[in-house]
Motif scaffolding. Structure first.
Motif, PDB file in Angstrom:
ATOM      1  N   LEU A  25     -12.625  -1.800   2.967  1.00 24.03           N
ATOM      2  CA  LEU A  25     -14.059  -1.440   2.997  1.00 24.03           C
ATOM      3  C   LEU A  25     -14.729  -1.982   1.812  1.00 24.03           C
ATOM      4  CD1 LEU A  25     -13.850   2.270   4.164  1.00 24.03           C
ATOM      5  CD2 LEU A  25     -14.459   0.287   5.525  1.00 24.03           C
ATOM      6  N   HIS A  48       0.799  -1.236   0.000  1.00 22.52           N
ATOM      7  CA  HIS A  48       0.000   0.000   0.000  1.00 22.52           C
ATOM      8  C   HIS A  48       0.828   1.281   0.000  1.00 22.52           C
ATOM      9  CE1 HIS A  48      -3.569  -2.454   0.450  1.00 22.52           C
ATOM     10  NE2 HIS A  48      -2.924  -3.118   1.391  1.00 22.52           N
ATOM     11  N   ILE A 103      -3.983   3.977   6.441  1.00 19.60           N
ATOM     12  CA  ILE A 103      -5.207   4.603   5.928  1.00 19.60           C
ATOM     13  C   ILE A 103      -5.599   3.972   4.590  1.00 19.60           C
ATOM     14  CG2 ILE A 103      -6.169   6.755   4.995  1.00 19.60           C
ATOM     15  CD1 ILE A 103      -4.407   8.193   7.161  1.00 19.60           C
ATOM     16  N   ARG A 104      -4.624   3.812   3.699  1.00 16.16           N
ATOM     17  CA  ARG A 104      -4.913   3.212   2.390  1.00 16.16           C
ATOM     18  C   ARG A 104      -5.398   1.778   2.543  1.00 16.16           C
ATOM     19  NH1 ARG A 104       0.768   5.150   0.661  1.00 16.16           N
ATOM     20  NH2 ARG A 104       0.353   7.369   0.332  1.00 16.16           N
ATOM     21  N   GLU A 105      -4.773   1.044   3.438  1.00 13.64           N
ATOM     22  CA  GLU A 105      -5.143  -0.352   3.658  1.00 13.64           C
ATOM     23  C   GLU A 105      -6.592  -0.466   4.157  1.00 13.64           C
ATOM     24  OE1 GLU A 105      -2.875  -4.246   5.448  1.00 13.64           O
ATOM     25  OE2 GLU A 105      -2.471  -2.286   6.353  1.00 13.64           O
ATOM     26  N   GLN A 106      -6.990   0.447   5.037  1.00 12.79           N
ATOM     27  CA  GLN A 106      -8.363   0.451   5.540  1.00 12.79           C
ATOM     28  C   GLN A 106      -9.363   0.739   4.428  1.00 12.79           C
ATOM     29  OE1 GLN A 106      -8.509   3.201   8.807  1.00 12.79           O
ATOM     30  NE2 GLN A 106      -7.949   1.631  10.305  1.00 12.79           N
ATOM     31  N   LYS A 107      -9.025   1.654   3.542  1.00 13.81           N
ATOM     32  CA  LYS A 107      -9.922   1.995   2.437  1.00 13.81           C
ATOM     33  C   LYS A 107     -10.145   0.796   1.519  1.00 13.81           C
ATOM     34  CE  LYS A 107      -9.022   6.958   2.267  1.00 13.81           C
ATOM     35  NZ  LYS A 107      -8.452   8.044   1.480  1.00 13.81           N
ATOM     36  N   VAL A 108      -9.098   0.009   1.315  1.00 10.00           N
ATOM     37  CA  VAL A 108      -9.199  -1.182   0.462  1.00 10.00           C
ATOM     38  C   VAL A 108     -10.074  -2.225   1.138  1.00 10.00           C
ATOM     39  CG1 VAL A 108      -7.896  -3.119  -0.515  1.00 10.00           C
ATOM     40  CG2 VAL A 108      -6.994  -0.800  -0.705  1.00 10.00           C
TER      41      VAL A 108
END
Length: 60
Positions: free
Chosen positions: A60, A27, A53-58
């Protein structure tokens, strides 16, 4: 500082950039990957916050 004390790379050896220039494995952006070895530990910690943050968005 000992090498073992440095902030380690989040690389998981799944290296492929998506259409947004973000690695699908760790990420990080392409630029972050390229600059990682020149970054200070403070800069690396900042990148790792963005990675989370990017990992969390993925996820979702």
């Amino acid at each position: 500082m000992r090498r073992a004390d440095r902030v380690r790379s989040p690389c998981v050896s799944v290296c492929a950039l998506d259409e947004n220039d973000v690695c699908i494995g760790c990420h990080r952006t392409g630029d972050e990957i390229l600059r990682w070895t020149q970054m200070t530990d403070e800069e690396r910690r900042s990148v790792l916050k963005q990675v989370a943050i990017r990992e969390q968005k993925v996820a979702l």
